[in-house]
Motif scaffolding. Structure first.
Motif, PDB file in Angstrom:
ATOM      1  N   THR A 200       0.821  -1.207   0.000  1.00 34.24           N
ATOM      2  CA  THR A 200       0.000   0.000   0.000  1.00 34.24           C
ATOM      3  C   THR A 200       0.855   1.256   0.000  1.00 34.24           C
ATOM      4  O   THR A 200       2.028   1.233   0.361  1.00 34.24           O
ATOM      5  CB  THR A 200      -0.917   0.017   1.234  1.00 34.24           C
TER       6      THR A 200
ATOM      7  N   GLU B  24      -3.002   6.060  -0.512  1.00 38.51           N
ATOM      8  CA  GLU B  24      -4.161   5.174  -0.378  1.00 38.51           C
ATOM      9  C   GLU B  24      -4.642   5.110   1.072  1.00 38.51           C
ATOM     10  O   GLU B  24      -5.853   5.117   1.334  1.00 38.51           O
ATOM     11  CB  GLU B  24      -3.787   3.781  -0.877  1.00 38.51           C
ATOM     12  N   LEU B  25      -3.719   5.073   2.009  1.00 35.95           N
ATOM     13  CA  LEU B  25      -4.100   5.033   3.425  1.00 35.95           C
ATOM     14  C   LEU B  25      -4.798   6.328   3.837  1.00 35.95           C
ATOM     15  O   LEU B  25      -5.801   6.307   4.572  1.00 35.95           O
ATOM     16  CB  LEU B  25      -2.867   4.793   4.297  1.00 35.95           C
TER      17      LEU B  25
ATOM     18  N   LEU C  34      -6.400   0.063  -3.060  1.00 31.75           N
ATOM     19  CA  LEU C  34      -6.118  -0.438  -1.712  1.00 31.75           C
ATOM     20  C   LEU C  34      -6.841  -1.759  -1.460  1.00 31.75           C
ATOM     21  O   LEU C  34      -6.237  -2.730  -0.977  1.00 31.75           O
ATOM     22  CB  LEU C  34      -6.536   0.612  -0.677  1.00 31.75           C
TER      23      LEU C  34
ATOM     24  N   LYS D 176      -5.240  -4.569  -3.448  1.00 33.03           N
ATOM     25  CA  LYS D 176      -3.965  -5.025  -2.891  1.00 33.03           C
ATOM     26  C   LYS D 176      -4.186  -5.881  -1.637  1.00 33.03           C
ATOM     27  O   LYS D 176      -3.464  -6.852  -1.395  1.00 33.03           O
ATOM     28  CB  LYS D 176      -3.086  -3.814  -2.535  1.00 33.03           C
TER      29      LYS D 176
ATOM     30  N   THR E 168      -4.252   1.528  10.479  1.00 37.31           N
ATOM     31  CA  THR E 168      -3.922   2.624   9.575  1.00 37.31           C
ATOM     32  C   THR E 168      -3.764   3.935  10.328  1.00 37.31           C
ATOM     33  O   THR E 168      -2.837   4.716  10.062  1.00 37.31           O
ATOM     34  CB  THR E 168      -5.007   2.768   8.498  1.00 37.31           C
TER      35      THR E 168
END
Length: 294
Positions: A3, A7-8, A41, A44, A70
């Motif tokens: 990641t 994306e996070l 995300l 993945k 996260t």
């Protein structure tokens, strides 16, 4: 790591904002950009993090578990950035400094107490070498070099200049007599350098112009060794002011052939590898040296 930070951040912004539109506004991105980041995300991670409808967005059980971790990751990144900002304000870390032994002893070491008081979080590692070293191979942050610089891969910060003088101890001159002319040096014991040979061309006016090539009776690789020999009354030496100031002030070494000596000053520079931004611990050290030596 599969990641990305983008994306996070998109995932957390959607959860906190309640929608992709709100997340896009918060992050200053397009709705389609946030949507694609979430899609990447989930692909993945091979799981669904959010259930999205036209009216609402809610976390799946897997999304809830992933959200907790996260948030911890993003908090750690924020903490690391704040820590680096603090280091810029109060420099810290190990600073490796290289210099020739005489310069280290007579010019750098006397400044260490004041530097440590100003920057207590910097750990100094002082290394001495009589030759120009490879900074990268020796993992050196800053090297002090005396004389003209030839390495174009290095940044250089001028610090000061230091005059060359021909000197001897009063005991030597009393025992051997004081030379009245440059030619008289041939009857004296001269103390010179093993290398480079350029250091054995003394700044004296004579038949050779403004440089007098000497033939030393005793040679050494270190100027500090030559200084000690001169103090012991072994012979006449040509050394830079930075290592003889105290000796001249108290009369342990006195000028020889002062009227025939040319005013030659060696440049003293701090060198370091070229980089886009100088780290704080190196920058403050260079500023400190320049202020106190200039």
């Amino acid at each position: 790591m599969k990641t990305t930070l983008e994306e996070l951040q998109a995932f957390v912004a959607v959860v906190d904002g309640g929608s992709i539109t709100a997340a896009a506004d918060q992050l200053g991105q397009t709705v389609s950009g946030i949507s694609r980041a979430l899609g990447r995300l989930e692909k993945k991670l091979e799981t669904t993090l959010l259930r999205r409808t036209t009216r609402r967005t809610e976390l799946t059980e897997e999304g809830q578990a992933f959200l907790h971790r996260t948030r911890a990751i993003l908090a750690s990144i924020d903490d690391a950035e704040e820590h680096m900002a603090a280091r810029r304000q109060q420099p810290a870390g190990r600073l490796r400094v290289n210099a020739a032994t005489p310069f280290m002893l007579h010019a750098v070491v006397p400044l260490v107490p004041a530097f440590r008081q100003a920057y207590p979080q910097i750990t100094l590692e002082l290394d001495t070498d009589e030759l120009n070293i490879d900074l990268l191979a020796r993992r050196t942050d800053v090297a002090i070099r005396i004389g003209p610089l030839r390495d174009s891969t290095l940044h250089a910060r001028p610090l000061c200049t230091s005059r060359l003088r021909v000197l001897a101890s009063p005991a030597y001159l009393e025992a051997q007599g004081k030379p009245r002319s440059v030619a008289d040096l041939s009857r004296h014991t001269l103390l010179g350098f093993t290398q480079p040979e350029s250091l054995n061309r003394w700044p004296l006016r004579g038949a050779h112009g403004d440089e007098w090539p000497v033939v030393p009776g005793i040679t050494a690789s270190s100027g500090e060794t030559l200084r000690q020999l001169a103090l012991q009354g072994v012979g006449i030496v040509c050394l830079s002011d930075f290592m003889t100031a105290a000796d001249r002030a108290c009369g342990d070494l006195v000028p020889v052939l002062a009227k025939d000596t040319v005013d030659v000053r060696q440049p003293v520079s701090a060198v370091y590898y070229r980089n886009t931004q100088l780290v704080a611990r190196i920058a403050c050290f260079l500023d400190f040296l320049q202020e106190h030596m200039g």
